[in-house]
Design an enzyme around this catalytic site. Sequence first.
Site, PDB file in Angstrom:
ATOM      1  N   ARG A 104      10.602 -16.626 -13.531  1.00 53.06           N
ATOM      2  CA  ARG A 104      10.674 -15.233 -13.105  1.00 53.06           C
ATOM      3  C   ARG A 104      12.097 -14.700 -12.890  1.00 53.06           C
ATOM      4  O   ARG A 104      12.497 -14.364 -11.770  1.00 53.06           O
ATOM      5  CB  ARG A 104       9.821 -15.024 -11.858  1.00 53.06           C
ATOM      6  CG  ARG A 104       8.385 -15.446 -12.074  1.00 53.06           C
ATOM      7  CD  ARG A 104       7.501 -15.098 -10.933  1.00 53.06           C
ATOM      8  NE  ARG A 104       7.249 -13.663 -10.826  1.00 53.06           N
ATOM      9  CZ  ARG A 104       6.496 -13.132  -9.876  1.00 53.06           C
ATOM     10  NH1 ARG A 104       5.946 -13.893  -8.964  1.00 53.06           N
ATOM     11  NH2 ARG A 104       6.291 -11.841  -9.842  1.00 53.06           N
ATOM     12  N   LYS A 160      -2.060  -4.085  -3.329  1.00 50.34           N
ATOM     13  CA  LYS A 160      -0.843  -4.777  -2.857  1.00 50.34           C
ATOM     14  C   LYS A 160       0.328  -4.495  -3.800  1.00 50.34           C
ATOM     15  O   LYS A 160       1.412  -4.125  -3.365  1.00 50.34           O
ATOM     16  CB  LYS A 160      -1.088  -6.293  -2.807  1.00 50.34           C
ATOM     17  CG  LYS A 160       0.199  -7.119  -2.742  1.00 50.34           C
ATOM     18  CD  LYS A 160      -0.053  -8.597  -2.759  1.00 50.34           C
ATOM     19  CE  LYS A 160      -0.065  -9.250  -4.125  1.00 50.34           C
ATOM     20  NZ  LYS A 160       1.257  -9.598  -4.690  1.00 50.34           N
ATOM     21  N   ASN A 161       0.092  -4.680  -5.089  1.00 50.23           N
ATOM     22  CA  ASN A 161       1.211  -4.573  -6.030  1.00 50.23           C
ATOM     23  C   ASN A 161       1.674  -3.139  -6.236  1.00 50.23           C
ATOM     24  O   ASN A 161       2.793  -2.909  -6.697  1.00 50.23           O
ATOM     25  CB  ASN A 161       0.847  -5.226  -7.370  1.00 50.23           C
ATOM     26  CG  ASN A 161       0.854  -6.741  -7.257  1.00 50.23           C
ATOM     27  OD1 ASN A 161       1.314  -7.290  -6.251  1.00 50.23           O
ATOM     28  ND2 ASN A 161       0.343  -7.428  -8.273  1.00 50.23           N
ATOM     29  N   ASP A 199      -2.865 -11.572 -13.791  1.00 52.38           N
ATOM     30  CA  ASP A 199      -3.301 -11.776 -12.401  1.00 52.38           C
ATOM     31  C   ASP A 199      -4.803 -12.018 -12.274  1.00 52.38           C
ATOM     32  O   ASP A 199      -5.299 -12.251 -11.170  1.00 52.38           O
ATOM     33  CB  ASP A 199      -2.887 -10.573 -11.533  1.00 52.38           C
ATOM     34  CG  ASP A 199      -1.382 -10.499 -11.346  1.00 52.38           C
ATOM     35  OD1 ASP A 199      -0.704 -11.498 -11.598  1.00 52.38           O
ATOM     36  OD2 ASP A 199      -0.893  -9.421 -10.947  1.00 52.38           O
ATOM     37  N   CYS A 210       9.402 -19.477  -8.695  1.00 51.92           N
ATOM     38  CA  CYS A 210       8.221 -19.493  -7.831  1.00 51.92           C
ATOM     39  C   CYS A 210       7.132 -20.301  -8.522  1.00 51.92           C
ATOM     40  O   CYS A 210       7.306 -20.761  -9.653  1.00 51.92           O
ATOM     41  CB  CYS A 210       7.774 -18.090  -7.472  1.00 51.92           C
ATOM     42  SG  CYS A 210       6.667 -17.329  -8.607  1.00 51.92           S
ATOM     43  N   ARG A 217      -1.797 -13.669   1.202  1.00 53.51           N
ATOM     44  CA  ARG A 217      -0.743 -12.790   0.690  1.00 53.51           C
ATOM     45  C   ARG A 217      -1.339 -11.631  -0.094  1.00 53.51           C
ATOM     46  O   ARG A 217      -0.714 -10.579  -0.199  1.00 53.51           O
ATOM     47  CB  ARG A 217       0.204 -13.570  -0.234  1.00 53.51           C
ATOM     48  CG  ARG A 217       1.005 -14.633   0.496  1.00 53.51           C
ATOM     49  CD  ARG A 217       1.935 -15.318  -0.452  1.00 53.51           C
ATOM     50  NE  ARG A 217       2.620 -14.312  -1.250  1.00 53.51           N
ATOM     51  CZ  ARG A 217       3.126 -14.523  -2.448  1.00 53.51           C
ATOM     52  NH1 ARG A 217       3.042 -15.698  -3.009  1.00 53.51           N
ATOM     53  NH2 ARG A 217       3.744 -13.559  -3.102  1.00 53.51           N
ATOM     54  N   ARG A 254       9.021 -12.191  -3.632  1.00 51.77           N
ATOM     55  CA  ARG A 254       9.891 -11.787  -4.732  1.00 51.77           C
ATOM     56  C   ARG A 254      10.019 -10.278  -4.882  1.00 51.77           C
ATOM     57  O   ARG A 254      11.023  -9.780  -5.368  1.00 51.77           O
ATOM     58  CB  ARG A 254       9.369 -12.364  -6.040  1.00 51.77           C
ATOM     59  CG  ARG A 254       9.338 -13.857  -6.076  1.00 51.77           C
ATOM     60  CD  ARG A 254       8.866 -14.290  -7.419  1.00 51.77           C
ATOM     61  NE  ARG A 254       9.632 -13.620  -8.465  1.00 51.77           N
ATOM     62  CZ  ARG A 254      10.825 -14.018  -8.883  1.00 51.77           C
ATOM     63  NH1 ARG A 254      11.358 -15.104  -8.391  1.00 51.77           N
ATOM     64  NH2 ARG A 254      11.473 -13.337  -9.804  1.00 51.77           N
TER      65      ARG A 254
HETATM   66  N1  EPU Z   1      10.818 -11.125 -16.966  1.00 50.13           N
HETATM   67  C1  EPU Z   1      12.056 -11.441 -17.496  1.00 50.13           C
HETATM   68  N2  EPU Z   1      13.164 -10.822 -16.965  1.00 50.13           N
HETATM   69  C2  EPU Z   1      13.076  -9.906 -15.945  1.00 50.13           C
HETATM   70  C3  EPU Z   1      11.809  -9.596 -15.434  1.00 50.13           C
HETATM   71  C4  EPU Z   1      10.697 -10.218 -15.964  1.00 50.13           C
HETATM   72  O1  EPU Z   1      12.174 -12.250 -18.414  1.00 50.13           O
HETATM   73  O2  EPU Z   1      14.113  -9.374 -15.532  1.00 50.13           O
HETATM   74  C5  EPU Z   1       9.610 -11.781 -17.509  1.00 50.13           C
HETATM   75  C6  EPU Z   1       8.831 -12.552 -16.454  1.00 50.13           C
HETATM   76  O3  EPU Z   1       9.344 -13.861 -16.272  1.00 50.13           O
HETATM   77  C7  EPU Z   1       7.439 -12.523 -17.029  1.00 50.13           C
HETATM   78  C8  EPU Z   1       7.353 -11.153 -17.668  1.00 50.13           C
HETATM   79  O4  EPU Z   1       8.713 -10.756 -17.903  1.00 50.13           O
HETATM   80  O5  EPU Z   1       7.297 -13.502 -18.030  1.00 50.13           O
HETATM   81  C9  EPU Z   1       6.667 -10.098 -16.832  1.00 50.13           C
HETATM   82  O6  EPU Z   1       7.164 -10.123 -15.501  1.00 50.13           O
HETATM   83  P1  EPU Z   1       7.211  -8.821 -14.581  1.00 50.13           P
HETATM   84  O7  EPU Z   1       8.632  -8.507 -14.278  1.00 50.13           O
HETATM   85  O8  EPU Z   1       6.394  -7.746 -15.190  1.00 50.13           O
HETATM   86  O9  EPU Z   1       6.544  -9.351 -13.245  1.00 50.13           O
HETATM   87  P2  EPU Z   1       6.846  -8.760 -11.819  1.00 50.13           P
HETATM   88  O10 EPU Z   1       7.096  -7.311 -11.924  1.00 50.13           O
HETATM   89  O11 EPU Z   1       7.841  -9.598 -11.111  1.00 50.13           O
HETATM   90  C10 EPU Z   1       4.412  -8.042 -11.220  1.00 50.13           C
HETATM   91  C11 EPU Z   1       3.365  -8.441 -10.203  1.00 50.13           C
HETATM   92  C12 EPU Z   1       2.818  -9.812 -10.537  1.00 50.13           C
HETATM   93  C13 EPU Z   1       2.231  -9.765 -11.950  1.00 50.13           C
HETATM   94  C14 EPU Z   1       3.307  -9.308 -12.943  1.00 50.13           C
HETATM   95  C15 EPU Z   1       2.782  -9.161 -14.358  1.00 50.13           C
HETATM   96  C16 EPU Z   1       4.077  -7.340  -8.175  1.00 50.13           C
HETATM   97  C17 EPU Z   1       4.579  -7.441  -6.791  1.00 50.13           C
HETATM   98  N3  EPU Z   1       3.960  -8.458  -8.876  1.00 50.13           N
HETATM   99  O12 EPU Z   1       5.446  -9.011 -11.093  1.00 50.13           O
HETATM  100  O13 EPU Z   1       1.778 -10.052  -9.607  1.00 50.13           O
HETATM  101  O14 EPU Z   1       1.750 -11.025 -12.311  1.00 50.13           O
HETATM  102  O15 EPU Z   1       3.840  -8.041 -12.517  1.00 50.13           O
HETATM  103  O16 EPU Z   1       1.769  -8.235 -14.397  1.00 50.13           O
HETATM  104  O17 EPU Z   1       3.742  -6.262  -8.628  1.00 50.13           O
HETATM  105  C18 EPU Z   1       0.349 -11.344  -8.270  1.00 50.13           C
HETATM  106  O18 EPU Z   1      -0.033 -10.285  -7.724  1.00 50.13           O
HETATM  107  O19 EPU Z   1      -0.244 -12.448  -8.118  1.00 50.13           O
HETATM  108  C19 EPU Z   1       1.523 -11.311  -9.126  1.00 50.13           C
HETATM  109  C20 EPU Z   1       2.211 -12.392  -9.434  1.00 50.13           C
END
Ligand code: EPU
Length: 454
Positions: A129, A22-23, A328, A124, A422, A100
Amino acid sequence: MDRFEIKGGNRLAGRLTIKGSKNAALPLMCAVLLTDKPFVLRDVPELADLSNMERLLRELGVSVTREIAEDIDSPGGVLRMQTVDETLSHARYDIVRTMRASISTLGPMLARRGHARVSLPGGCAIGERPVDIHLRGLTALGADIIVDQGDIIAKVPLAHGKPGRLKGARVFLGGPFGSTVLGTANVMSAATLAEGTTIIECAACEPEIVDLANMLNAMGARITGHGSPRITIEGVRELKGVDHRVIADRIEAGTYMCAAAITAGDITLDNCPVDALMAHMDRLHHMGVTMQWDAKADPMRATCRIKASRLLKPIEVTTQPHPGFPTDLQAQLMAVLCLAEGNSVITERIFTERFLHVAELGRMGAQLYRQGSTVIVSGVRKLTPAPVMASDLRASACLILAGLAAEGNGPTVINRVYHLDRGYEKMELRLQSLGADVVRINEREEATLAPGVA
Ligand code: EPU
């Protein structure tokens, strides 16, 4: 709203094929916006998040057709897409609030169309986030970005009165919790069409980023260093179409490994990305779970047998960016540790509030003590069934795992399983095929069938 009812206690045994990720699929799908050529993705699972992304891409001028895989044990179906209208560039709040990952349309749209309007995702269930690092990265490539009426409005400035291009730059994508996965995907995708060379420092090393970079390279991009914290992208003028197979879902695989561990089961996973799961498998190994796979097979699509006994040892685990232990899988491993012989310590370092499952596990007899971002899990002899619910995908998976092991009066009832849908395709059917006693109950159908209801 659907719910699951589980009668726990069965040892799970059998074989499953892991679905496409998915991711990985979410940012891969958004890369269709970088070209107007035909774009095919294979091994795409049937999941609510991916259907929402399909809906969003249609609104952004992409034609999408989906071939659903008939066989429940196949890694997924086929998505055929093509950008047909580049004038539609507004990702509306209606869809963004459901998913998101909609933010992943920002970089590709901006790079190819010169402008994009994407609703700012709100908070969320797993935490705040923010997307500040995404915006910082795209600004460094020369975009003008403002937030107006809850929307991110991004534009590439005109060059001598004509549409301009993003400009390659050195971009640092680190934040207080390490890098950002979707932020790296956004900036890397945008940089493929920028003028000159972009170097991303503190890039996310997750396998989903490697998959995206491999696909972009197959489209004609020039990316090197993916999988390491420094990614270099030499911009090109345009990208071509692609036919790409999505990597297997490491989190789905890790969850079924936990299902074997918590039921003292014996499960074989095909299409299993062991190479992307080393931290998780290391923890399971220390708990006493055995895992065997063919060292000569493709380590991202291996066949892996997971066997566990009733005796599980306690461990310490801290979530970290890849290749560390993934956030995750934190909730799912916590369910298993509830039944280990002693005290385990779990520390969450990516989403420090991601503990919606803790109180619910407590309702099933687990002994958990939370202090900030650390939870002490004091192993108990057994978990007991209870009605529970979670408003987060992985927390829902955790409660299902706990339900598989809970024995006592009545079933474990897991409400609001749309969160689960999801990220896990037909989980109840897949668990049933391994011998679990789990059923999905649709409340609307139930009301229609109930005696006396007109
Ligand atoms: N963060 C910031 N600023 C930003 C972006 C992120 O402070 O601009 C912080 C976040 O709040 C968090 C950390 O950096 O504390 C890492 O967040 P990241 O941006 O890596 O998360 P994401 O890319 O939004 C993806 C996965 C998540 C998974 C995270 C971490 C997808 C669609 N989502 O989210 O997956 O937990 O990476 O590995 O790829 C899930 O599948 O259940 C899920 C939540």
